[in-house]
Write an enzyme that holds these catalytic residues in place. Structure first.
Site, PDB file in Angstrom:
ATOM      1  N   GLU A   3       0.862  -1.185   0.000  1.00  0.00           N
ATOM      2  CA  GLU A   3       0.000   0.000   0.000  1.00  0.00           C
ATOM      3  C   GLU A   3       0.896   1.231   0.000  1.00  0.00           C
ATOM      4  O   GLU A   3       1.754   1.381   0.861  1.00  0.00           O
ATOM      5  CB  GLU A   3      -0.934   0.001   1.228  1.00  0.00           C
ATOM      6  CG  GLU A   3      -1.723   1.279   1.433  1.00  0.00           C
ATOM      7  CD  GLU A   3      -2.530   1.723   0.204  1.00  0.00           C
ATOM      8  OE1 GLU A   3      -3.235   0.907  -0.401  1.00  0.00           O
ATOM      9  OE2 GLU A   3      -2.427   2.933  -0.147  1.00  0.00           O
ATOM     10  N   ASP A   6       5.397   0.213  -4.053  1.00  0.00           N
ATOM     11  CA  ASP A   6       4.573   0.112  -5.252  1.00  0.00           C
ATOM     12  C   ASP A   6       4.262  -1.370  -5.538  1.00  0.00           C
ATOM     13  O   ASP A   6       5.172  -2.164  -5.786  1.00  0.00           O
ATOM     14  CB  ASP A   6       5.352   0.736  -6.417  1.00  0.00           C
ATOM     15  CG  ASP A   6       4.506   0.851  -7.666  1.00  0.00           C
ATOM     16  OD1 ASP A   6       3.880  -0.163  -8.061  1.00  0.00           O
ATOM     17  OD2 ASP A   6       4.466   1.946  -8.241  1.00  0.00           O
ATOM     18  N   ASP A  46      -5.746  -4.612  -7.567  1.00  0.00           N
ATOM     19  CA  ASP A  46      -6.939  -3.787  -7.379  1.00  0.00           C
ATOM     20  C   ASP A  46      -6.562  -2.308  -7.313  1.00  0.00           C
ATOM     21  O   ASP A  46      -6.723  -1.658  -6.272  1.00  0.00           O
ATOM     22  CB  ASP A  46      -7.620  -4.247  -6.065  1.00  0.00           C
ATOM     23  CG  ASP A  46      -8.876  -3.458  -5.739  1.00  0.00           C
ATOM     24  OD1 ASP A  46      -9.503  -2.917  -6.666  1.00  0.00           O
ATOM     25  OD2 ASP A  46      -9.219  -3.395  -4.544  1.00  0.00           O
TER      26      ASP A  46
HETATM   27  C1  LIG Z   1      -9.069   0.292  -4.725  1.00  0.00           C
HETATM   28  S1  LIG Z   1      -8.013   0.642  -3.394  1.00  0.00           S
HETATM   29  C2  LIG Z   1      -7.670  -0.914  -2.703  1.00  0.00           C
HETATM   30  C3  LIG Z   1      -8.801  -1.556  -1.978  1.00  0.00           C
HETATM   31  C4  LIG Z   1      -8.476  -2.893  -1.371  1.00  0.00           C
HETATM   32  N1  LIG Z   1      -7.801  -3.796  -2.308  1.00  0.00           N
HETATM   33  C5  LIG Z   1      -9.750  -3.558  -0.895  1.00  0.00           C
HETATM   34  O1  LIG Z   1     -10.380  -4.308  -1.661  1.00  0.00           O
HETATM   35  O2  LIG Z   1     -10.115  -3.340   0.261  1.00  0.00           O
HETATM   36  C6  LIG Z   1      -6.483   1.019  -4.189  1.00  0.00           C
HETATM   37  C7  LIG Z   1      -5.368   1.334  -3.197  1.00  0.00           C
HETATM   38  O3  LIG Z   1      -4.127   1.321  -3.893  1.00  0.00           O
HETATM   39  C8  LIG Z   1      -3.269   2.314  -3.347  1.00  0.00           C
HETATM   40  N2  LIG Z   1      -2.256   2.536  -4.377  1.00  0.00           N
HETATM   41  C9  LIG Z   1      -2.313   3.350  -5.461  1.00  0.00           C
HETATM   42  N3  LIG Z   1      -1.257   3.137  -6.260  1.00  0.00           N
HETATM   43  C10 LIG Z   1      -0.516   2.130  -5.679  1.00  0.00           C
HETATM   44  C11 LIG Z   1       0.650   1.409  -6.053  1.00  0.00           C
HETATM   45  N4  LIG Z   1       1.293   1.699  -7.198  1.00  0.00           N
HETATM   46  N5  LIG Z   1       1.093   0.436  -5.234  1.00  0.00           N
HETATM   47  C12 LIG Z   1       0.448   0.139  -4.077  1.00  0.00           C
HETATM   48  N6  LIG Z   1      -0.680   0.777  -3.671  1.00  0.00           N
HETATM   49  C13 LIG Z   1      -1.157   1.749  -4.473  1.00  0.00           C
HETATM   50  C14 LIG Z   1      -4.206   3.454  -3.023  1.00  0.00           C
HETATM   51  O4  LIG Z   1      -3.655   4.298  -2.026  1.00  0.00           O
HETATM   52  C15 LIG Z   1      -5.459   2.708  -2.543  1.00  0.00           C
HETATM   53  O5  LIG Z   1      -5.442   2.544  -1.160  1.00  0.00           O
END
Ligand SMILES: C[S@@+](CC[C@H](N)C(=O)[O-])C[C@H]1O[C@@H](n2cnc3c(N)ncnc32)[C@H](O)[C@@H]1O
Length: 280
Positions: A118, A143, A164
């Site tokens: 995250e 990432d 996701d």
């Molecule tokens: C749709 S949400 C995730 C929801 C979670 N998978 C759930 O189902 O409860 C996407 C998340 O990815 C994070 N994020 C965005 N870009 C990212 C990256 N490159 N690597 C890891 N996390 C990332 C955002 O901060 C956000 O919290």
């Protein structure tokens, strides 16, 4: 700069579809004692208050999990999904919603592992406080696209990966494909779950076909469309889950529940679902 906060959307119709599919896949994995690894490349905070200002601002859960909460006439796997959400709400009132790490935490066995990525500092802090000390769990502020490779293949050669992203810009669509191509060269037999939004963007419309092209063997695609986009073409009409190497049971399980999800979560007469697959 990460603007997306999942707390606005927690428990909405898209989370219902995503977490139902995740639960079904993990339960299938549990049928064998051999351990497996669950990797969540975009894990979020792990759990969300539905009474906090983020969730209340849009109230998206009202059109999602709240519509299922009190029903006693749901097909078995939807009942099981609601039971997991209830397990996360000790008081018996719908006050919190489990994110994908919490769904996994409630479903994995002691021998299984979790690797959670995250990037948002606040969500990472909440996630690390919730699960960081648990046995078999690693939480990283990194990432998830770039670092998935470091988790593959799991030593047991059994694994489930949830991808996701928030799809805020246009880049996430291409990164999903590139990340999967690489992951499949390292761990071809893994089960990969990709969530995508049904929005008025050409990248979103093309993603399922691009995913089919990278899936070496079997795949399954489930889409739930619940509302019409607004006049500007904005808004989340629905969402899809694309599963590479799906359990052979998943198609039948989803065929049994998707019509109910259309009935219960549909917000207009044209609400519908799509379920297609290529068996191995
Ligand atoms: C749709 S949400 C995730 C929801 C979670 N998978 C759930 O189902 O409860 C996407 C998340 O990815 C994070 N994020 C965005 N870009 C990212 C990256 N490159 N690597 C890891 N996390 C990332 C955002 O901060 C956000 O919290």
């Amino acid at each position: 700069m990460l603007a997306y906060r999942h707390a606005f959307h927690a428990g909405n119709h898209a989370d219902v579809l995503k977490h139902l599919v995740l639960m079904l896949v993990l339960r299938y994995m549990n049928q064998k004692d051999k351990p497996y690894r669950f990797v969540d490349t975009h894990a979020g905070a792990g759990g969300y208050s539905l009474e906090g200002r983020y969730a209340q601002k849009k109230g998206e859960f009202e059109q999602g999990v709240a519509r299922l909460w009190d029903r006693d006439d749901l097909p078995q796997s939807l009942t099981d999904y609601v039971a997991l959400v209830r397990q996360f709400n000790a008081g018996g009132k719908l006050a919190q919603y489990p994110g994908s790490p919490a769904i996994a935490q409630m479903t994995l066995r002691p021998q299984d592992q979790m690797r959670l990525f995250e990037l948002h500092p606040t969500d990472h802090r909440i996630l690390a406080a919730y699960l960081g000390e648990q046995r078999g769990v690693e939480v990283r502020m990194a990432d998830g696209f770039d670092n998935l490779k470091s988790t593959l293949p799991p030593s047991s050669r059994r694994g489930v990966v949830l991808i996701d992203p928030s799809y805020e810009g246009h880049h996430d669509y291409g990164r999903v494909i590139a990340t999967l191509r690489d992951a499949l060269t390292r761990f071809a037999e893994g089960v990969y779950l990709v969530w995508y939004p049904q929005v008025s963007k050409v990248e979103a419309a093309q993603l399922p076909k691009r995913l089919e092209a990278v899936a070496p063997k079997g795949w399954l695609h489930a889409r739930l469309s619940v509302q019409v986009p607004d006049a500007q073409g904005f808004g989340l009409a629905g969402s899809g889950m694309f599963v590479i190497n799906p359990p052979y049971t998943l198609h039948g399980e989803l065929a049994a529940v998707l019509p109910t999800l259309v009935d219960v979560l549909g917000q207009y007469d044209g609400a519908n679902y799509l379920l297609e697959h290529k068996a191995v």
